[in-house]
Design a protein around this motif. Structure first.
Motif, PDB file in Angstrom:
ATOM      1  N   ALA A   1      -6.961   2.442  35.273  1.00  0.00           N
ATOM      2  CA  ALA A   1      -6.259   2.620  34.004  1.00  0.00           C
ATOM      3  C   ALA A   1      -7.242   2.918  32.878  1.00  0.00           C
ATOM      4  CB  ALA A   1      -5.466   1.365  33.676  1.00  0.00           C
ATOM      5  N   VAL A   2      -6.746   3.542  31.844  1.00  0.00           N
ATOM      6  CA  VAL A   2      -7.563   3.940  30.705  1.00  0.00           C
ATOM      7  C   VAL A   2      -6.909   3.431  29.424  1.00  0.00           C
ATOM      8  CG1 VAL A   2      -8.347   5.935  29.376  1.00  0.00           C
ATOM      9  CG2 VAL A   2      -8.431   6.005  31.853  1.00  0.00           C
ATOM     10  N   ILE A   3      -7.719   3.011  28.482  1.00  0.00           N
ATOM     11  CA  ILE A   3      -7.217   2.693  27.149  1.00  0.00           C
ATOM     12  C   ILE A   3      -7.803   3.715  26.184  1.00  0.00           C
ATOM     13  CG2 ILE A   3      -9.045   1.009  26.641  1.00  0.00           C
ATOM     14  CD1 ILE A   3      -5.446   0.715  25.407  1.00  0.00           C
ATOM     15  N   GLU A   4      -6.960   4.290  25.376  1.00  0.00           N
ATOM     16  CA  GLU A   4      -7.408   5.219  24.347  1.00  0.00           C
ATOM     17  C   GLU A   4      -7.178   4.570  22.992  1.00  0.00           C
ATOM     18  OE1 GLU A   4      -5.602   9.022  24.654  1.00  0.00           O
ATOM     19  OE2 GLU A   4      -6.483   9.431  26.610  1.00  0.00           O
ATOM     20  N   ILE A   5      -8.129   4.781  22.097  1.00  0.00           N
ATOM     21  CA  ILE A   5      -8.027   4.233  20.748  1.00  0.00           C
ATOM     22  C   ILE A   5      -8.272   5.370  19.769  1.00  0.00           C
ATOM     23  CG2 ILE A   5      -8.930   2.564  19.093  1.00  0.00           C
ATOM     24  CD1 ILE A   5      -9.910   0.902  21.517  1.00  0.00           C
TER      25      ILE A   5
END
Length: 116
Positions: A15-19
């Protein structure tokens, strides 16, 4: 600013988190989050918050967060305390259904400043 988890630190599901960071007005910063907030992505969230929390008002747009675990709740509580100590606010805006349910189950809905 887009921040995503490096593949080697992504764990079994990748999974990836983008900010995405933006300044709505003087003294207010918005961080729009998308992806999963878990023990792998929380250090990046802490780093993104470090520049602003307690120095200006921060809005965390949680509408794109698909999953959130207790490590993210800890970041929210710590960030709210730091904001309050600096005379600033932290708003957790537009939480997804999964995040709203976690706030309810954890009892933090009444503690954190959550807006829909």
């Amino acid at each position: 600013m887009k921040v995503s988890r490096a593949p080697e630190a992504s764990g079994p599901i990748g999974a990836v988190i983008e900010i995405d960071r933006s300044r709505l007005s003087e003294g207010v910063v918005t961080l729009r989050l998308a992806g999963d907030l878990d023990m792998f992505s929380v250090p990046r969230l802490r780093a993104a918050l470090a520049d602003s929390i307690g120095r200006c008002d921060v809005v965390l747009d949680l509408s794109g967060v698909a999953f959130c675990d207790s490590s993210a709740l800890r970041v929210f509580v710590d960030a709210q305390r730091t904001s309050a100590a600096g005379g600033r606010t932290l708003e957790l805006a537009h939480p997804s259904r999964a995040v709203r349910e976690l706030f309810e189950v954890s009892g933090l809905r009444g503690v954190l400043h959550v807006t829909t």
